[in-house]
Design an enzyme around this catalytic site. Structure first.
Site, mmCIF file in Angstrom:
data_model
loop_
_atom_site.group_PDB
_atom_site.id
_atom_site.type_symbol
_atom_site.label_atom_id
_atom_site.label_comp_id
_atom_site.label_asym_id
_atom_site.label_seq_id
_atom_site.Cartn_x
_atom_site.Cartn_y
_atom_site.Cartn_z
ATOM 1 N N LYS A 111 35.917 35.823 34.328
ATOM 2 C CA LYS A 111 35.838 34.886 35.448
ATOM 3 C C LYS A 111 36.214 33.530 34.886
ATOM 4 O O LYS A 111 35.470 32.937 34.090
ATOM 5 C CB LYS A 111 34.416 34.833 36.045
ATOM 6 C CG LYS A 111 34.274 33.691 37.052
ATOM 7 C CD LYS A 111 32.894 33.565 37.643
ATOM 8 C CE LYS A 111 32.764 32.217 38.361
ATOM 9 N NZ LYS A 111 31.448 32.029 39.001
ATOM 10 N N GLY A 199 28.207 28.618 46.595
ATOM 11 C CA GLY A 199 27.800 27.878 47.782
ATOM 12 C C GLY A 199 26.927 28.662 48.740
ATOM 13 O O GLY A 199 26.291 28.075 49.609
#
Lengths: 271, 71
Positions: A111, A199
């Site tokens: 990632k 988020g």
């Protein structure tokens, strides 16, 4: 209900089809970050309850005071480990970190996270693209954490990334999906899986990401810092599955005025 | 006296000298198979298969990293 209908219904109720990234099948469309859990048993329980197939870890200098059992815990949970480049501010640092992670965890997957600002933790688009190109050239399977910018996501896909991971809103903010229009655009145009990353605060937002067309959701804080992390892990599993089902079910159009679901014909004359 | 190796930014007079990468990993209480651990000596990553064979040169800068919890 015909047997075909029954079979289709059974299929839908069995939950989402597997996610395929770079030819590898992941049974779950929920990717769990391991950051923020206070205890290993809580992390293990969250892995089990969320049904996740892949979790992220970070790379840091060995701290002699912290001999954790993180890798053992994750191996026992049977999840794939996706190292990240958290904390890197340049492509160079990120490539270096990815190389260390590849050696440590025997995986080409990474990632890619290249942060441009330590207050918002927003990605640095220029460094991110540079890092992605370098890592793809070195044989990595790159999953970049990106801003919710359809053009940047297309550039990352063109650079050879195996997925794109646009943010919903800043890391750990719990503000949900700030720009659903951009997320839907990214999902619509992408030829690689789209993972909504960062988020998410609660399960309805995970469902929304899937309804917008994302292929998976990556979250950590929403679960690990919930008052009851294990319960929230279960909620996120349900949210991702609900969003996937709803997204593929063809929702009704939004109307200004009501539309009766009951026919007006045949009303009794009640004088 | 030979210059000590530096591990993660700290000069380590306390370590045996000379020491192999495998010895360094063991000295930090990390598992010998080293899953989750990586080592770079003077900027070069040492593959796990070479840990036992590679002796860390005097004065080398070593980075010893491991997987930790992270989003």
């Amino acid at each position: 209900m015909s047997s075909t209908d029954a079979s289709a219904a059974a299929h839908a109720l069995a939950g989402p089809t597997p996610l395929v990234i770079a030819g590898e099948t992941l049974a779950s469309r929920l990717i769990l970050g391991t950051g923020g859990f206070d205890r290993m048993d809580e992390l293990a329980a969250a892995c089990a309850v969320s049904g996740t197939s892949m979790v992220t870890v970070a790379m840091r200098r060995v701290d002699p005071s912290q001999q954790g059992s993180l890798i053992d815990t994750l191996d026992r949970a049977g999840v794939r480990i996706l190292p990240n480049t958290a904390g890197c501010f340049t492509a160079r640092e990120a490539v270096r970190t990815a190389e260390l992670a590849r050696e440590a965890l025997e995986t080409n997957w990474v990632k890619l996270e290249v942060i441009g600002d330590d207050r918002t933790l927003l990605p640095d688009a220029a460094e991110l693209l540079d890092g992605a190109e370098q890592l793809v050239a070195r044989g990595f399977t790159v999953l970049p954490y990106a801003t919710d910018d359809p053009v940047l996501c297309r550039r990352l896909e063109d650079a050879g990334c195996a997925a794109v991971m646009p943010l919903g809103s800043p890391i750990g903010s719990g503000r949900g999906i700030a720009n659903p229009i951009n997320i839907a655009l990214i999902a619509e145009q992408a030829g690689v899986p789209v993972v909504l990353d960062a988020g998410i605060g609660t399960a309805s937002e995970a469902a929304q990401a899937m309804e917008l067309g994302c292929d998976a959701v990556l979250l950590a804080t929403a679960v690990s810092r919930a008052a009851d992390p294990v319960r929230m892990a279960a909620a996120m599993k349900a949210g991702v599955e609900a969003g996937w089902l709803a997204g593929g079910a063809g929702r009704i159009p939004i109307r200004t005025w009501a539309r009766a679901s009951t026919t007006p014909e045949g009303m009794a004359d009640l004088g | 006296m030979a210059p000590a190796i530096t591990v993660n930014g700290t000069a380590r007079e306390d370590l045996a000298s000379p020491i192999t990468v495998a010895g360094l990993v063991a000295a930090h209480g990390l598992p010998a198979e080293g899953r989750g651990v990586a080592v770079a000596v003077d900027g070069e990553i040492v593959p796990r298969g070479q840990w036992a064979a590679v002796t860390i040169p005097e004065g080398a800068e070593v980075e010893l990293v491991q997987a930790i919890q992270g989003g």
